[in-house]
Design a protein around this motif. Structure first.
Motif, mmCIF file in Angstrom:
data_model
loop_
_atom_site.group_PDB
_atom_site.id
_atom_site.type_symbol
_atom_site.label_atom_id
_atom_site.label_comp_id
_atom_site.label_asym_id
_atom_site.label_seq_id
_atom_site.Cartn_x
_atom_site.Cartn_y
_atom_site.Cartn_z
ATOM 1 N N GLY A 104 0.811 -1.202 0.000
ATOM 2 C CA GLY A 104 0.000 0.000 0.000
ATOM 3 C C GLY A 104 0.843 1.248 0.000
ATOM 4 O O GLY A 104 2.072 1.205 0.096
ATOM 5 N N TYR A 105 0.168 2.372 -0.112
ATOM 6 C CA TYR A 105 0.845 3.669 -0.076
ATOM 7 C C TYR A 105 -0.089 4.701 0.531
ATOM 8 O O TYR A 105 -1.315 4.565 0.516
ATOM 9 C CB TYR A 105 1.276 4.108 -1.480
ATOM 10 N N ASN A 106 0.503 5.757 1.074
ATOM 11 C CA ASN A 106 -0.226 6.924 1.563
ATOM 12 C C ASN A 106 0.529 8.170 1.126
ATOM 13 O O ASN A 106 1.744 8.281 1.347
ATOM 14 C CB ASN A 106 -0.332 6.920 3.095
ATOM 15 N N TYR A 107 -0.175 9.072 0.494
ATOM 16 C CA TYR A 107 0.420 10.351 0.111
ATOM 17 C C TYR A 107 -0.255 11.454 0.918
ATOM 18 O O TYR A 107 -1.486 11.511 1.006
ATOM 19 C CB TYR A 107 0.234 10.627 -1.381
ATOM 20 N N SER A 108 0.562 12.320 1.521
ATOM 21 C CA SER A 108 0.015 13.419 2.323
ATOM 22 C C SER A 108 0.663 14.727 1.905
ATOM 23 O O SER A 108 1.844 14.769 1.538
ATOM 24 C CB SER A 108 0.242 13.170 3.822
ATOM 25 N N TRP A 109 -0.120 15.775 1.962
ATOM 26 C CA TRP A 109 0.343 17.119 1.617
ATOM 27 C C TRP A 109 -0.261 18.108 2.590
ATOM 28 O O TRP A 109 -1.431 17.994 2.965
ATOM 29 C CB TRP A 109 -0.082 17.465 0.193
ATOM 30 N N SER A 110 0.542 19.081 3.041
ATOM 31 C CA SER A 110 0.043 20.078 3.980
ATOM 32 C C SER A 110 0.701 21.407 3.680
ATOM 33 O O SER A 110 1.893 21.481 3.387
ATOM 34 C CB SER A 110 0.344 19.666 5.424
ATOM 35 N N SER A 111 -0.096 22.462 3.774
ATOM 36 C CA SER A 111 0.442 23.808 3.560
ATOM 37 C C SER A 111 1.014 24.406 4.825
ATOM 38 O O SER A 111 1.626 25.471 4.789
ATOM 39 C CB SER A 111 -0.666 24.733 3.034
ATOM 40 N N ALA A 112 0.808 23.749 5.950
ATOM 41 C CA ALA A 112 1.272 24.297 7.226
ATOM 42 C C ALA A 112 2.790 24.291 7.271
ATOM 43 O O ALA A 112 3.439 23.356 6.817
ATOM 44 C CB ALA A 112 0.704 23.488 8.388
ATOM 45 N N VAL A 146 -4.323 10.803 0.752
ATOM 46 C CA VAL A 146 -4.972 9.741 -0.003
ATOM 47 C C VAL A 146 -4.105 8.491 0.123
ATOM 48 O O VAL A 146 -2.872 8.564 0.172
ATOM 49 C CB VAL A 146 -5.148 10.131 -1.491
ATOM 50 N N GLY A 147 -4.761 7.337 0.213
ATOM 51 C CA GLY A 147 -4.019 6.085 0.342
ATOM 52 C C GLY A 147 -4.778 4.930 -0.271
ATOM 53 O O GLY A 147 -6.023 4.952 -0.369
ATOM 54 N N GLN A 148 -4.019 3.932 -0.678
ATOM 55 C CA GLN A 148 -4.606 2.705 -1.204
ATOM 56 C C GLN A 148 -3.836 1.506 -0.660
ATOM 57 O O GLN A 148 -2.617 1.558 -0.484
ATOM 58 C CB GLN A 148 -4.568 2.689 -2.732
ATOM 59 N N GLU A 149 -4.609 0.441 -0.438
ATOM 60 C CA GLU A 149 -4.028 -0.811 0.047
ATOM 61 C C GLU A 149 -4.511 -1.944 -0.859
ATOM 62 O O GLU A 149 -5.701 -2.065 -1.129
ATOM 63 C CB GLU A 149 -4.450 -1.059 1.490
ATOM 64 N N GLU A 189 -8.433 -1.224 -1.085
ATOM 65 C CA GLU A 189 -9.049 -0.296 -0.133
ATOM 66 C C GLU A 189 -8.495 1.097 -0.399
ATOM 67 O O GLU A 189 -7.286 1.324 -0.347
ATOM 68 C CB GLU A 189 -8.745 -0.712 1.301
ATOM 69 N N THR A 190 -9.370 2.047 -0.659
ATOM 70 C CA THR A 190 -8.988 3.418 -0.964
ATOM 71 C C THR A 190 -9.596 4.356 0.066
ATOM 72 O O THR A 190 -10.792 4.266 0.369
ATOM 73 C CB THR A 190 -9.471 3.828 -2.368
ATOM 74 N N THR A 191 -8.779 5.237 0.616
ATOM 75 C CA THR A 191 -9.265 6.243 1.559
ATOM 76 C C THR A 191 -8.705 7.599 1.164
ATOM 77 O O THR A 191 -7.603 7.695 0.598
ATOM 78 C CB THR A 191 -8.856 5.926 3.009
ATOM 79 N N ALA A 192 -9.430 8.662 1.467
ATOM 80 C CA ALA A 192 -8.987 10.025 1.161
ATOM 81 C C ALA A 192 -9.556 10.973 2.203
ATOM 82 O O ALA A 192 -10.644 10.742 2.760
ATOM 83 C CB ALA A 192 -9.423 10.446 -0.235
ATOM 84 N N GLY A 202 -14.102 6.556 2.022
ATOM 85 C CA GLY A 202 -13.378 5.317 1.778
ATOM 86 C C GLY A 202 -14.193 4.376 0.918
ATOM 87 O O GLY A 202 -15.431 4.400 0.933
ATOM 88 N N LEU A 203 -13.476 3.535 0.178
ATOM 89 C CA LEU A 203 -14.120 2.564 -0.698
ATOM 90 C C LEU A 203 -13.333 1.268 -0.650
ATOM 91 O O LEU A 203 -12.110 1.257 -0.808
ATOM 92 C CB LEU A 203 -14.174 3.091 -2.138
ATOM 93 N N LEU A 204 -14.049 0.152 -0.411
ATOM 94 C CA LEU A 204 -13.442 -1.170 -0.335
ATOM 95 C C LEU A 204 -14.017 -2.020 -1.463
ATOM 96 O O LEU A 204 -15.227 -2.221 -1.538
ATOM 97 C CB LEU A 204 -13.754 -1.797 1.032
#
Length: 777
Positions: free
Chosen positions: A570-578, A592-595, A605-608, A630-632
């Protein structure tokens, strides 16, 4: 004419001669201090010494063994003897052809005690004592110790505390030293006020400061006492606060700290001048270097005309331009921001000028003070190595990264000239601080109730910069063990290696079955942009449904009973302007991530999640918006109850855990109604929230809020139409609104939610009150 009382006449000259002769004869028999210009020392005698050897005292004099010595030599010798600190008094007198040294030795310290202290412990105060038992007593040292103790009380807010050293004489020239402490009440900061602030309220500005006003919860606040260093820090952060919001001319005219007449409270007033707020005007990039493509550098500039001026945006653009120059192979190119003001339009124009800089190289990097931390942990925070071109901005950024590690209480990075004019040496001086903790505590929330927990955390494991975390929790319905390990620079590269292991067992009394999970998940994390990070991982997990009560659960639970092993990636990508260290008005984040799972069943499995936060009304009102889903999807096999999504009270407020979504409901037997949450393969939730002051003193850390949640959980993964006992398989929206009270305390965050369901279904399980407390002791 001279007059004499009572008509007495002056003594005759003969009488005066007799008196003078008698006086001289008498004085010749008295031992006198040295007044002769020079004489020979035939022998030296020492009187009064008990512990210190006579030979040692004579050595301290440093007089020649023979020959003439002057009065000055004898006086200097006496001063050298006094300077040893071993004697209360030293007298040097002549007697015949020699010297007599008369000394009174200082006593030795037999015992040291502290009496009368309650607010500060013995360990805290003894840490300030320089006097030592079995050593020579020194009155100056003891007085300095008492002064340090009084200063410690003053830093704790007790400026009227008095520490008096008492000396108790004992036989054999010994003394006991007793520090008598008279503690006083706390002298608190009763009021913090501002003058000259038009754009921001006193409350908003007090929220920026580290120093706080005293209140009924002062024992928990701990920052309501006057500390001069803290006030200096407050002045810096107050300046940063205004300048980051475009007030380039902001000044602190005066900081008045007044002690009340009763000496029981401080009154603090910041006199400030805000000035006008400026926006960015024209943003340009120019260069007279033929090898520079100005257009390519203009593209990396993120600052836009019309936005509020902040120096940090300028700094970030300079860093981007310099990084691009390095990627293009343009060495020794410096970026100089030329700032011009348009006072009429309240604009700041910035021209980033690329110029040729001096050819200076980094000769070496010297690191000192890291007794535990390895050198490589510090060196990894530098983007340059020996032999690279010297960039002052890059060195400052490296210093910030070193401080951000949290391993050091102080870190200084300075550059000095090396072995030649074109070489510099980077000196890094650090002071290490504790980085580990062992804690025991308790958690409470309305989903799982009370749980006891213990954890061990080490942020700098074995001085390698690695993080280790072990946590154990036990509760009536939920027990878990987690082990997390992280190496931030795998093989010396800017890639983090993470290893996670977890065990969790639940006792779902309301559902009449239990679950067990094991999860093993190593992964790699690395930066893909200035604000974006990508985490990739592989996993192996075991999920089991056990101890199902066949008479009280749905047939779907019985069909899912047993354990299943799954492997996947799986992977998770995160982005923040802080940005770290910047209190921005508006921030955005996205994840956003997918497994991808393989095993007895194949699934994706997809979550955002996306969120935004902004401050309005002079930053007194905070608005937040979050949307997540999320979607499974199973391509081979079917999902089980334990695999599907369920919404917690943090995701959808106003509902019990497992309180909404697809359900199996069978009331054919009134004595045994079956009501099982089946979970869903899809969910979507939107949350809107506002946080605002309640008019209470901000040092209490209490604020109010209002929220609105809208969402749904649906699709259990099978055809619901064939079973009339299954409900809410399709998207069925729910919504709740409510009020919140936030209480931010040093012992943990507290949140109280009062909810009112607006859209619900008949079988949903709602709740009107929710509290989340996290406490450590």
């Amino acid at each position: 004419m001279r007059f004499f009382p009572n008509d007495k006449k002056p003594a005759s000259a003969k009488t005066l001669l007799r008196l003078t002769a008698a006086a001289l004869i008498g004085l010749s028999t008295i031992q006198t201090p040295v007044f002769a210009q020079s004489f020979s020392v035939g022998n030296i005698a020492v009187q009064g010494n008990q512990r210190i050897q006579t030979g040692t005292i004579i050595d301290y004099l440093e007089l020649p063994a023979s020959g003439a010595v002057s009065a000055g030599d004898i006086n200097d010798a006496a001063q050298r003897l006094r300077a040893t600190g071993l004697f209360e008094s030293v007298d040097v007198v002549t007697q015949g052809g020699g010297l007599v040294i008369q000394v009174v030795e200082r006593p030795t310290v037999y015992r040291i005690n502290i009496e009368g202290n309650r607010r500060l412990s013995d360990d805290e105060l003894f840490g300030l004592v320089s006097a030592t038992e079995r050593r020579i007593y020194n009155a100056d040292d003891v007085a300095a110790d008492a002064q340090r103790m009084a200063e410690a009380y003053a830093n704790d807010g007790r400026i009227n505390a008095v520490v008096t050293p008492r000396i108790i004489r004992l036989p054999d020239n010994r003394v006991n030293v007793v520090y008598e402490v008279v503690e006083s009440g706390v002298t608190e900061i009763e009021r913090i006020a501002f003058t000259g602030n038009n754009s921001f309220s006193d409350r908003r500005l007090r929220g920026v400061l580290e120093t706080k006003q005293a209140g009924i919860l002062r024992a928990l606040i701990g920052r309501d006492t006057y500390v001069a260093d803290r006030v200096e820090f407050d002045k810096r952060v107050l300046t940063d606060f205004y300048q980051s919001r475009g007030y380039v001319d902001f000044q602190i005219l005066d900081t008045d700290v007044t002690l009340a007449r009763e000496r029981d409270a401080y009154l603090m007033t910041f006199s400030i001048e805000e000035g006008q707020q400026f926006n960015f005007g024209n943003i340009t990039v120019t260069s007279d270097l033929p090898e520079v493509d100005v257009a390519s550098f203009q593209e990396v500039v993120r600052t836009r005309s019309g936005s509020t001026y902040t120096p940090l945006d300028v700094e970030n653009d300079i860093a981007r331009i310099e990084e691009l120059a390095v990627r293009q192979g343009l060495q020794f190119v410096q970026v100089e921001p030329v700032v011009t003001r348009d006072d009429r339009g309240l604009l700041i124009n910035v021209d980033f000028q690329l110029k040729r800089g001096p050819r200076i190289f980094v000769e070496r990097i010297d690191i000192e003070g890291n007794n535990t931390t390895l050198d490589r942990v510090v060196r990894q925070q530098f983007r340059v190595v020996e032999g690279d071109p010297f960039n002052p901005r890059s060195i400052r950024q490296s210093a910030e990264r070193i401080r951000a590690l949290g391993f050091f209480s102080n870190a200084e990075v300075n550059a000095r000239q090396g072995s030649s004019e074109d070489q510099v040496v980077i000196d890094v001086n650090v002071t290490e601080q504790p980085t580990g903790s062992l804690s025991f505590g308790a958690n409470y929330n309305t989903d799982n109730g009370v749980s006891l927990l213990a954890s061990f955390r080490q942020a700098n494991f074995l001085g390698r910069g690695q993080a280790l975390n072990v946590s154990i929790s036990t509760a009536k319905t939920n027990n878990y063990l987690t082990l997390n390990f992280s190496e931030p620079y795998l093989l010396g590269r800017d890639v983090a290696f993470d290893f996670d292991f977890s065990y969790r067992a639940t006792n779902r009394e309301s559902a009449d079955y239990d679950t067990t999970r094991f999860n093993f998940q190593p992964g790699l994390t690395f930066n893909v942009s200035d604000r974006g990070r990508l985490n990739t991982y592989v996993l192996s997990n075991y999920a089991e449904i056990r101890d199902a009560n066949a008479a009280e659960v749905s047939p779907y639970v019985l069909a899912d009973e047993g354990g299943v092993w799954t492997t996947g990636v799986g992977y998770n990508y995160s982005w923040s302007s802080a940005r770290d260290g910047l209190d921005e008005k508006t921030t955005y984040s996205f994840r956003v991530g997918q497994e991808f799972g393989f095993g007895d069943a194949n699934y994706i499995e997809t979550t955002a999640r996306a969120s935004a936060e902004t401050k309005v009304l002079n930053e007194d009102l905070t608005l937040r918006a979050t949307i997540e889903g999320g979607l499974l999807h199973y391509s081979d096999g079917d999902s089980r109850i334990i695999d599907r999504f369920n919404l917690s009270s943090r995701q959808m407020r106003g509902f019990e855990q497992y309180g909404l979504g697809p359900r199996y409901y069978d009331d054919s037997d009134p004595n045994n109604v079956i009501n099982d949450a089946l979970g869903g393969e899809a969910y979507a939730v939107a949350r809107l929230e506002a946080e605002f002051p309640l008019g209470l003193p901000e040092e209490y850390g209490i604020s109010g809020g209002a929220f609105y949640d809208y969402g749904s959980l649906w699709d259990p993964g099978f055809d619901c139409a064939s079973d009339p006992n299954v409900y809410y398989c399709d998207f069925t929206p729910r919504s709740v609104a409510g009020l919140s009270m936030f209480w931010d305390t040093p012992i943990g965050p507290l949140r109280f939610d009062f909810t009112e369901a607006l859209q619900t279904e008949e079988l949903d399980q709602t709740k009107s009150f929710d509290v989340s407390i996290s406490t450590r002791f």
